[in-house]
Design a protein around this motif. Structure first.
Motif, short mmCIF file in Angstrom:
data_model
loop_
_atom_site.label_atom_id
_atom_site.label_comp_id
_atom_site.label_asym_id
_atom_site.label_seq_id
_atom_site.Cartn_x
_atom_site.Cartn_y
_atom_site.Cartn_z
N SER A 18 -58.67 -9.10 -31.29
CA SER A 18 -58.09 -10.26 -30.61
C SER A 18 -56.87 -10.74 -31.36
N TYR A 19 -55.90 -11.23 -30.60
CA TYR A 19 -54.71 -11.84 -31.16
C TYR A 19 -54.62 -13.25 -30.58
N THR A 20 -54.36 -14.24 -31.42
CA THR A 20 -54.19 -15.61 -30.97
C THR A 20 -52.72 -15.97 -31.14
N LEU A 25 -44.08 -20.14 -31.43
CA LEU A 25 -43.64 -18.75 -31.48
C LEU A 25 -44.65 -17.96 -32.31
N THR A 26 -45.03 -16.83 -31.81
CA THR A 26 -45.94 -15.97 -32.56
C THR A 26 -45.21 -14.67 -32.87
N ILE A 27 -45.29 -14.27 -34.11
CA ILE A 27 -44.70 -13.01 -34.54
C ILE A 27 -45.84 -12.13 -35.05
N ILE A 28 -45.96 -10.96 -34.49
CA ILE A 28 -46.95 -10.00 -34.95
C ILE A 28 -46.21 -9.01 -35.84
N CYS A 29 -46.56 -8.98 -37.11
CA CYS A 29 -45.90 -8.07 -38.03
C CYS A 29 -46.93 -7.35 -38.87
N GLY A 30 -46.54 -6.23 -39.42
CA GLY A 30 -47.43 -5.45 -40.26
C GLY A 30 -46.90 -4.04 -40.40
N ALA A 39 -50.40 -4.04 -28.88
CA ALA A 39 -50.68 -5.40 -28.40
C ALA A 39 -49.63 -5.82 -27.38
N ALA A 40 -48.36 -5.53 -27.65
CA ALA A 40 -47.30 -5.87 -26.70
C ALA A 40 -47.47 -5.10 -25.39
N ARG A 41 -47.85 -3.86 -25.50
CA ARG A 41 -48.08 -3.04 -24.31
C ARG A 41 -49.25 -3.56 -23.50
#
Length: 125
Positions: A18-20, A25-30, A39-41
């Protein structure tokens, strides 16, 4: 539409995650191969990919999205806000596909065409 969270259970290389999303603004990085693009897809798929597909279209659409660990079903649950109502959109594709859009005001849609139409009404573009 303000995204609150998304759950991939399973989706492509993700077994259950899960992503919250934050209010601003949420930035998913790693590092590479952590699931950022996946997740974007998944957001794109849950909003725009119909669950009422012919077998041939389903095979093409799901080719790269089926669980890496095996299985023939993908599931995504998206929670979001729209005009002061909370919504939960759940879709699954596989041997049997399903869709459900629930709102906090008690309305539930399970017809694929009606759900897609409502989603398109909510999106600004």
């Amino acid at each position: 539409m303000i995204l609150q969270s998304i759950r991939l259970h399973p989706f492509a290389g993700i077994k259950d995650k899960s992503y919250t999303f934050g209010k601003e603004l949420t930035i998913i990085c790693g590092p590479n191969e952590e699931g950022k693009s996946t997740a974007a897809r998944a957001v794109k798929q849950v909003l725009f990919l119909d669950t009422n597909l012919t077998p041939a279209k389903k095979q093409i659409a799901l080719r790269d999205l089926l669980p890496v660990a095996g299985g023939d079903t993908i599931r995504i649950t998206l929670e979001f806000l729209f005009e002061n109502d909370s919504y939960t959109l759940s879709k699954s594709w596989g041997a049997t596909s399903s869709v459900e859009l629930k709102s906090s005001n008690g309305i539930t849609l399970t017809n694929s065409t009606a759900v897609q139409q409502r989603i398109h009404e909510m999106l600004p573009a």
